[in-house]
Scaffold this active site. Structure first.
Site, PDB file in Angstrom:
ATOM      1  N   ASP A 131       2.160  35.045 -51.030  1.00  0.00           N
ATOM      2  CA  ASP A 131       3.619  35.494 -50.734  1.00  0.00           C
ATOM      3  C   ASP A 131       4.000  36.650 -50.638  1.00  0.00           C
ATOM      4  O   ASP A 131       4.316  37.460 -49.385  1.00  0.00           O
ATOM      5  CB  ASP A 131       4.795  35.350 -51.831  1.00  0.00           C
ATOM      6  CG  ASP A 131       4.266  35.254 -53.004  1.00  0.00           C
ATOM      7  OD1 ASP A 131       2.477  36.150 -53.526  1.00  0.00           O
ATOM      8  OD2 ASP A 131       4.255  34.902 -54.483  1.00  0.00           O
ATOM      9  N   ASP A 221      -8.095  35.482 -45.055  1.00  0.00           N
ATOM     10  CA  ASP A 221      -7.401  36.440 -46.135  1.00  0.00           C
ATOM     11  C   ASP A 221      -8.421  35.539 -47.450  1.00  0.00           C
ATOM     12  O   ASP A 221      -8.457  34.418 -48.360  1.00  0.00           O
ATOM     13  CB  ASP A 221      -6.112  35.868 -46.868  1.00  0.00           C
ATOM     14  CG  ASP A 221      -5.672  35.657 -47.903  1.00  0.00           C
ATOM     15  OD1 ASP A 221      -6.367  36.462 -49.441  1.00  0.00           O
ATOM     16  OD2 ASP A 221      -4.290  35.918 -48.616  1.00  0.00           O
ATOM     17  N   LYS A 264      -9.471  38.884 -57.335  1.00  0.00           N
ATOM     18  CA  LYS A 264      -9.928  37.595 -57.780  1.00  0.00           C
ATOM     19  C   LYS A 264     -11.847  37.446 -57.614  1.00  0.00           C
ATOM     20  O   LYS A 264     -12.027  38.145 -58.412  1.00  0.00           O
ATOM     21  CB  LYS A 264      -8.901  36.658 -56.756  1.00  0.00           C
ATOM     22  CG  LYS A 264      -7.228  36.882 -56.507  1.00  0.00           C
ATOM     23  CD  LYS A 264      -6.772  37.087 -56.779  1.00  0.00           C
ATOM     24  CE  LYS A 264      -4.966  37.400 -57.165  1.00  0.00           C
ATOM     25  NZ  LYS A 264      -4.467  37.954 -55.458  1.00  0.00           N
ATOM     26  N   HIS A 456      12.838  36.066 -60.982  1.00  0.00           N
ATOM     27  CA  HIS A 456      11.716  36.117 -62.202  1.00  0.00           C
ATOM     28  C   HIS A 456      11.283  37.084 -62.752  1.00  0.00           C
ATOM     29  O   HIS A 456      11.173  36.601 -63.862  1.00  0.00           O
ATOM     30  CB  HIS A 456      11.200  34.679 -61.306  1.00  0.00           C
ATOM     31  CG  HIS A 456       9.753  35.304 -60.801  1.00  0.00           C
ATOM     32  ND1 HIS A 456      10.312  35.459 -59.015  1.00  0.00           N
ATOM     33  CD2 HIS A 456       8.822  35.823 -60.360  1.00  0.00           C
ATOM     34  CE1 HIS A 456       9.614  36.699 -58.677  1.00  0.00           C
ATOM     35  NE2 HIS A 456       8.093  36.558 -58.982  1.00  0.00           N
TER      36      HIS A 456
HETATM   37  C1  LIG Z   1      -3.678  38.220 -54.720  1.00  0.00           C
HETATM   38  C2  LIG Z   1      -3.519  37.504 -53.513  1.00  0.00           C
HETATM   39  C3  LIG Z   1      -3.343  38.756 -52.679  1.00  0.00           C
HETATM   40  C4  LIG Z   1      -2.455  40.740 -52.798  1.00  0.00           C
HETATM   41  O1  LIG Z   1      -3.316  40.869 -53.212  1.00  0.00           O
HETATM   42  P1  LIG Z   1      -3.037  41.685 -54.129  1.00  0.00           P
HETATM   43  O2  LIG Z   1      -4.269  42.373 -55.671  1.00  0.00           O
HETATM   44  O3  LIG Z   1      -2.357  40.738 -55.470  1.00  0.00           O
HETATM   45  O4  LIG Z   1      -2.631  42.109 -53.643  1.00  0.00           O
HETATM   46  C5  LIG Z   1      -3.484  38.063 -51.002  1.00  0.00           C
HETATM   47  N1  LIG Z   1      -3.760  36.887 -51.253  1.00  0.00           N
HETATM   48  C6  LIG Z   1      -4.033  35.951 -51.723  1.00  0.00           C
HETATM   49  C7  LIG Z   1      -4.623  35.147 -51.454  1.00  0.00           C
HETATM   50  C8  LIG Z   1      -3.844  36.249 -53.282  1.00  0.00           C
HETATM   51  O5  LIG Z   1      -4.570  35.736 -54.224  1.00  0.00           O
END
Ligand SMILES: *Cc1c(COP(=O)(O)O)cnc(C)c1O
Length: 467
Positions: A131, A221, A264, A456
């Protein structure tokens, strides 16, 4: 590090606990009060009132003792810090791109990338845009196209790489819009918005081949690049004997750059970066970085954050860790399926998604079945999750006030990294068993107050008591 063979079925956490954070225990009666005061919105519940927080896997994981040690080595010099050098070396060692630009998190990397690459009317294909990625593309006046394979949209389909991009759709997009209007193509690994589903190496190669004919760069990404590589090792022919790092190297060799949310697979609580092989783009990106994030050797992060990332990015490549990580998610998914829960199949990398529409056929989509389930999980077990359905994506017509429900009514149980033990997961399963037995008695919700966008986060709800 390679995974050592074990003859035992039990997958143990490949770490011990050195520092703990106590959970404040609450009773069901207390939680009923708390959720009522929060107007049945879990975003308004304080963290200390949650027993097991499965709201997100973003920045919520535990760091290792080596990362904490690295934090103490943080060099907070404004320019050219040693922390940046260690960070840059670690990122280049894994991703192999020429330029590494640190950012405070993933979305900042996205904003800078699309500001430099896109203009009004540009088209950006992706398997599925996350998003913030979509929002940043659209903010440039460009169009974000989701081209995931059809199997990826069917919750019951067991395709091993449901995150793959549909290569035919990509070719059609190229001929429809013209390659001159497509400044870049992205692939999200794993496909977060599609349920954390992986993308195969074969698919990346095919996409790259199509793009190469038109000189369109490919960016990843890469938020969950290591989880994706583990799925490739497990599921794709020819990769069983390769290390995670070798798999990541090969995948990145087909790309021209990447954006990264290091919250992540960076195994840290904050951070991100942008990589590219394009010298000219990198120069423009660094100019923009200075405007909003900071000097190119810290980009909105403290030196100690860069050091934690330098270590975390190497740790995530450990196969014992990834085996435990993917097994934990699968374990939760398999037990929920066994109880009878309809979940998005097969279990992805970072989360399990329950189909609340199928679970509660008696609750209309606009009475928010996903909200009903997530509130119940909080009341019964103190578990916090997030609704990904009509509360999040329902569209309200500004003129008529008419509301259109979302396509799916999901509840996401996201697993923070290295944070919970097997007994925490067993507890979640036990709570879910109890909820399943009373599923026909649960009611929906109505919204009593909401802001005009991103409702939300702040909306107020009330249970619907009679029908
Ligand atoms: C979390 C996420 C983002 C955005 O990263 P932030 O560190 O929350 O700004 C972009 N792409 C994917 C696939 C993500 O999981």
């Amino acid at each position: 590090m390679k995974q050592k063979e074990s003859i035992f079925r039990t997958v143990i956490e490949p770490f011990i606990i050195k520092s703990i954070e106590p959970i404040v225990m609450t009773t069901r009666a207390e939680r009923e009060e708390i959720i009522k005061k929060a107007h049945y919105n879990l975003f308004k519940v304080n963290a200390q009132d949650v027993l097991i927080d499965l709201l997100t896997d973003s920045g919520t994981g535990a760091m290792s003792s080596e990362q904490w040690a690295a934090i103490m080595r943080g060099d907070e010099s404004y320019a050219g810090s040693q922390s940046f050098q260690r960070f840059e070396t670690s990122v280049k060692d894994i991703f192999g791109f020429k330029h590494v630009i640190p950012t405070h998190q993933g979305r900042a990397a996205e904003r800078i990338l699309f500001s430099v690459m896109c203009k009004k009317g540009s088209i950006v294909p992706n398997n599925t845009h996350f998003d913030t990625t979509r929002a940043n593309v659209e903010y440039q006046g460009a169009q974000a196209l989701d081209l995931v394979i059809e199997e990826g949209k069917d919750p019951k389909n067991l395709h091993p790489f449901k995150g793959n991009m549909d290569v035919e759709k990509l070719k059609n997009t190229l001929s429809k819009f013209g390659s001159e209007n497509i400044p870049l193509c992205m692939i999200t690994i794993t496909n977060n918005s599609g349920g954390g589903q992986p993308v195969s190496m074969e698919n990346v190669k095919q996409v790259k081949a199509v793009l190469s004919n038109h000189n369109i760069p490919l960016y990843f990404d890469a938020a969950r690049f290591a989880e994706n590589a583990y799925f490739i090792k497990e599921r794709e022919a020819g990769y069983k004997n390769k290390t995670i790092k070798e798999i990541v190297h090969e995948m990145m060799s087909y790309g021209d750059g990447c954006t990264m949310s290091a919250k992540k697979d960076g195994m840290a609580n904050i951070g991100g970066f942008l990589c590219t092989n394009d010298d000219l783009a990198a120069q423009k990106q660094k100019d923009l970085l200075i405007l909003t994030e900071g000097f190119p050797t810290y980009g909105g992060l403290a030196g100690r954050d860069l050091d934690a990332l330098a270590v975390g990015l190497q740790e995530v490549l450990d196969e014992s860790y990834l085996h435990y990580r993917i097994s934990e998610t699968r374990y939760l998914g398999e037990h929920l399926t066994e109880i009878g829960y309809p979940i998005l199949q097969p279990p992805g990398g970072h989360a399990i998604y329950i189909d609340a529409k199928e679970l509660f056929p008696h609750i209309q989509p606009l009475q928010y079945p996903g909200q009903a389930l997530s509130v119940e999980m909080y009341i019964v077990g103190g578990i916090r999750t997030v609704e990904i359905g009509s509360v999040m994506f329902g569209r309200i017509d500004r003129k008529t006030g008419q509301e259109t429900p979302s396509e799916m009514e999901l509840v996401r149980l996201a697993l923070p990294r290295r944070t919970h033990t097997q007994s925490h997961i067993d507890y979640v399963i036990e709570v879910m068993r109890e909820i399943y037995d009373s599923r026909n008695e649960l009611n929906g919700y109505k919204i009593t107050k909401q802001p005009p966008f991103l409702r939300h986060f702040t909306a107020d709800f009330e249970p619907i008591s009679d029908y």
